[in-house]
Design a protein around this motif. Sequence first.
Motif, PDB file in Angstrom:
ATOM      1  N   VAL A 175      -4.667  14.615  -1.750  1.00 17.51           N
ATOM      2  CA  VAL A 175      -3.826  15.629  -2.391  1.00 17.51           C
ATOM      3  C   VAL A 175      -3.249  15.151  -3.723  1.00 17.51           C
ATOM      4  O   VAL A 175      -3.250  15.910  -4.702  1.00 17.51           O
ATOM      5  CB  VAL A 175      -2.715  16.091  -1.430  1.00 17.51           C
ATOM      6  N   PRO A 176      -2.728  13.921  -3.821  1.00 19.02           N
ATOM      7  CA  PRO A 176      -2.191  13.487  -5.117  1.00 19.02           C
ATOM      8  C   PRO A 176      -3.220  13.536  -6.244  1.00 19.02           C
ATOM      9  O   PRO A 176      -2.902  13.917  -7.369  1.00 19.02           O
ATOM     10  CB  PRO A 176      -1.722  12.050  -4.850  1.00 19.02           C
ATOM     11  N   VAL A 177      -4.456  13.155  -5.925  1.00 14.36           N
ATOM     12  CA  VAL A 177      -5.520  13.202  -6.936  1.00 14.36           C
ATOM     13  C   VAL A 177      -5.781  14.649  -7.353  1.00 14.36           C
ATOM     14  O   VAL A 177      -5.965  14.947  -8.542  1.00 14.36           O
ATOM     15  CB  VAL A 177      -6.806  12.553  -6.397  1.00 14.36           C
ATOM     16  N   ALA A 178      -5.791  15.551  -6.385  1.00 12.23           N
ATOM     17  CA  ALA A 178      -6.000  16.972  -6.690  1.00 12.23           C
ATOM     18  C   ALA A 178      -4.861  17.512  -7.551  1.00 12.23           C
ATOM     19  O   ALA A 178      -5.091  18.283  -8.484  1.00 12.23           O
ATOM     20  CB  ALA A 178      -6.116  17.775  -5.395  1.00 12.23           C
ATOM     21  N   LEU A 179      -3.633  17.110  -7.247  1.00 15.50           N
ATOM     22  CA  LEU A 179      -2.482  17.551  -8.052  1.00 15.50           C
ATOM     23  C   LEU A 179      -2.573  17.018  -9.473  1.00 15.50           C
ATOM     24  O   LEU A 179      -2.245  17.725 -10.437  1.00 15.50           O
ATOM     25  CB  LEU A 179      -1.185  17.093  -7.390  1.00 15.50           C
ATOM     26  N   LEU A 180      -3.003  15.763  -9.612  1.00 15.53           N
ATOM     27  CA  LEU A 180      -3.209  15.213 -10.952  1.00 15.53           C
ATOM     28  C   LEU A 180      -4.271  16.010 -11.711  1.00 15.53           C
ATOM     29  O   LEU A 180      -4.133  16.278 -12.908  1.00 15.53           O
ATOM     30  CB  LEU A 180      -3.627  13.745 -10.860  1.00 15.53           C
ATOM     31  N   ALA A 181      -5.338  16.382 -11.009  1.00 20.28           N
ATOM     32  CA  ALA A 181      -6.410  17.160 -11.638  1.00 20.28           C
ATOM     33  C   ALA A 181      -5.904  18.532 -12.069  1.00 20.28           C
ATOM     34  O   ALA A 181      -6.228  19.009 -13.169  1.00 20.28           O
ATOM     35  CB  ALA A 181      -7.583  17.303 -10.679  1.00 20.28           C
ATOM     36  N   ILE A 182      -5.096  19.167 -11.218  1.00 19.09           N
ATOM     37  CA  ILE A 182      -4.524  20.476 -11.580  1.00 19.09           C
ATOM     38  C   ILE A 182      -3.608  20.338 -12.787  1.00 19.09           C
ATOM     39  O   ILE A 182      -3.635  21.158 -13.715  1.00 19.09           O
ATOM     40  CB  ILE A 182      -3.775  21.079 -10.372  1.00 19.09           C
ATOM     41  N   GLY A 183      -2.792  19.285 -12.778  1.00 17.07           N
ATOM     42  CA  GLY A 183      -1.925  19.045 -13.919  1.00 17.07           C
ATOM     43  C   GLY A 183      -2.718  18.839 -15.192  1.00 17.07           C
ATOM     44  O   GLY A 183      -2.388  19.394 -16.254  1.00 17.07           O
ATOM     45  N   ALA A 184      -3.781  18.049 -15.117  1.00 15.43           N
ATOM     46  CA  ALA A 184      -4.625  17.799 -16.290  1.00 15.43           C
ATOM     47  C   ALA A 184      -5.309  19.093 -16.743  1.00 15.43           C
ATOM     48  O   ALA A 184      -5.438  19.352 -17.950  1.00 15.43           O
ATOM     49  CB  ALA A 184      -5.663  16.734 -15.961  1.00 15.43           C
ATOM     50  N   PHE A 185      -5.741  19.903 -15.786  1.00 18.50           N
ATOM     51  CA  PHE A 185      -6.404  21.176 -16.094  1.00 18.50           C
ATOM     52  C   PHE A 185      -5.498  22.072 -16.935  1.00 18.50           C
ATOM     53  O   PHE A 185      -5.912  22.606 -17.967  1.00 18.50           O
ATOM     54  CB  PHE A 185      -6.795  21.862 -14.784  1.00 18.50           C
ATOM     55  N   PHE A 186      -4.242  22.211 -16.517  1.00 21.94           N
ATOM     56  CA  PHE A 186      -3.330  23.098 -17.235  1.00 21.94           C
ATOM     57  C   PHE A 186      -2.728  22.455 -18.483  1.00 21.94           C
ATOM     58  O   PHE A 186      -1.998  23.115 -19.222  1.00 21.94           O
ATOM     59  CB  PHE A 186      -2.223  23.589 -16.300  1.00 21.94           C
ATOM     60  N   VAL A 230       0.837  -1.210   0.000  1.00 24.41           N
ATOM     61  CA  VAL A 230       0.000   0.000   0.000  1.00 24.41           C
ATOM     62  C   VAL A 230       0.863   1.247   0.000  1.00 24.41           C
ATOM     63  O   VAL A 230       0.623   2.209  -0.744  1.00 24.41           O
ATOM     64  CB  VAL A 230      -0.957  -0.002   1.214  1.00 24.41           C
ATOM     65  N   ILE A 231       1.900   1.229   0.849  1.00 17.16           N
ATOM     66  CA  ILE A 231       2.811   2.377   0.916  1.00 17.16           C
ATOM     67  C   ILE A 231       3.498   2.584  -0.427  1.00 17.16           C
ATOM     68  O   ILE A 231       3.670   3.719  -0.895  1.00 17.16           O
ATOM     69  CB  ILE A 231       3.849   2.167   2.038  1.00 17.16           C
ATOM     70  N   GLY A 232       3.870   1.468  -1.074  1.00 20.06           N
ATOM     71  CA  GLY A 232       4.512   1.575  -2.377  1.00 20.06           C
ATOM     72  C   GLY A 232       3.595   2.179  -3.426  1.00 20.06           C
ATOM     73  O   GLY A 232       4.019   3.024  -4.223  1.00 20.06           O
ATOM     74  N   VAL A 233       2.337   1.773  -3.426  1.00 20.48           N
ATOM     75  CA  VAL A 233       1.362   2.311  -4.386  1.00 20.48           C
ATOM     76  C   VAL A 233       1.127   3.792  -4.124  1.00 20.48           C
ATOM     77  O   VAL A 233       1.092   4.602  -5.062  1.00 20.48           O
ATOM     78  CB  VAL A 233       0.037   1.529  -4.300  1.00 20.48           C
ATOM     79  N   LEU A 234       0.965   4.155  -2.845  1.00 14.33           N
ATOM     80  CA  LEU A 234       0.761   5.571  -2.506  1.00 14.33           C
ATOM     81  C   LEU A 234       1.955   6.414  -2.926  1.00 14.33           C
ATOM     82  O   LEU A 234       1.803   7.531  -3.443  1.00 14.33           O
ATOM     83  CB  LEU A 234       0.508   5.714  -1.004  1.00 14.33           C
ATOM     84  N   GLY A 235       3.148   5.866  -2.696  1.00 16.14           N
ATOM     85  CA  GLY A 235       4.348   6.586  -3.108  1.00 16.14           C
ATOM     86  C   GLY A 235       4.395   6.779  -4.607  1.00 16.14           C
ATOM     87  O   GLY A 235       4.765   7.864  -5.098  1.00 16.14           O
ATOM     88  N   LEU A 236       4.003   5.754  -5.355  1.00 18.24           N
ATOM     89  CA  LEU A 236       3.981   5.856  -6.817  1.00 18.24           C
ATOM     90  C   LEU A 236       2.969   6.902  -7.277  1.00 18.24           C
ATOM     91  O   LEU A 236       3.248   7.684  -8.201  1.00 18.24           O
ATOM     92  CB  LEU A 236       3.643   4.486  -7.418  1.00 18.24           C
ATOM     93  N   VAL A 237       1.799   6.916  -6.625  1.00 14.47           N
ATOM     94  CA  VAL A 237       0.777   7.912  -6.971  1.00 14.47           C
ATOM     95  C   VAL A 237       1.301   9.326  -6.732  1.00 14.47           C
ATOM     96  O   VAL A 237       1.107  10.223  -7.562  1.00 14.47           O
ATOM     97  CB  VAL A 237      -0.512   7.660  -6.156  1.00 14.47           C
ATOM     98  N   ALA A 296      -9.220  25.549  -6.686  1.00 18.09           N
ATOM     99  CA  ALA A 296     -10.505  24.973  -6.258  1.00 18.09           C
ATOM    100  C   ALA A 296     -10.443  23.450  -6.284  1.00 18.09           C
ATOM    101  O   ALA A 296     -11.129  22.779  -5.514  1.00 18.09           O
ATOM    102  CB  ALA A 296     -11.632  25.475  -7.155  1.00 18.09           C
ATOM    103  N   LEU A 297      -9.603  22.908  -7.156  1.00 21.11           N
ATOM    104  CA  LEU A 297      -9.455  21.452  -7.229  1.00 21.11           C
ATOM    105  C   LEU A 297      -8.828  20.885  -5.961  1.00 21.11           C
ATOM    106  O   LEU A 297      -9.114  19.764  -5.566  1.00 21.11           O
ATOM    107  CB  LEU A 297      -8.621  21.076  -8.447  1.00 21.11           C
TER     108      LEU A 297
END
Length: 208
Positions: free
Chosen positions: A120-131, A4-11, A111-112
């Motif tokens: 937070v990682p999901v939000a960062l991915l969303a911000i990256g996708a947004f820009f 689990v820690i490995g997957v979270l780190g990868l995300v 806002a994301l």
Amino acid sequence: IDGVIGVLGLVWVVALLVCGASLARVARVSADHLAAPFDLAYETPNLRSIQLMQEGRYVYDTALYEQAPWWLTPYTPLFHHLAALFPANPDNPFVPGRLVALGCMVGAALALLAVGGRAVPVALLAIGAFFLVRPVTSNTAFLKNDTLALLLSAWAVVVLAKARGRLGWEIASSVLCGLAFCAKQSYGAAAAACVLWMCFTRPRRGLI
């Protein structure tokens, strides 16, 4: 647990890489836009509204259309009032408005983070996708009122989503929806979405 820690780190790694690359791209494009001393594409009508406000003139005065130069002022004025508060740049009159637009686009993206909460990682991915979306990148440092309307619309939805029955928050959301209209008159989607959601979840307050 180690898996689990490995997957979270990868995300986290993927999120940071996507967001970082996306922000680097939009920063480079925005720097080029800010350096351009000319109209990039239909910026002049917005610049004219700002200049008229800085001169203390009424931007919807019919006298502006009765003789040359004919200054087009087609939008509701909130963005232009905000940009007019900043000192004019004699070398590049487009810069103050572009900086305001850039700040608004960044604020809309944040806002994301509010939506993502602890993810937070999901939000960062969303911000990256947004820009990474081309119209977002090309309109970030672009003198046009859409970014302020987008900022207000996005936060209106976020505030209502987090209101949880608190009247003050619901009122704040409605104010943000109204201000979005004052920034550009075609931005009614957030207001419509908020009203529909309230009508389905809290009908009495939704009608109000």
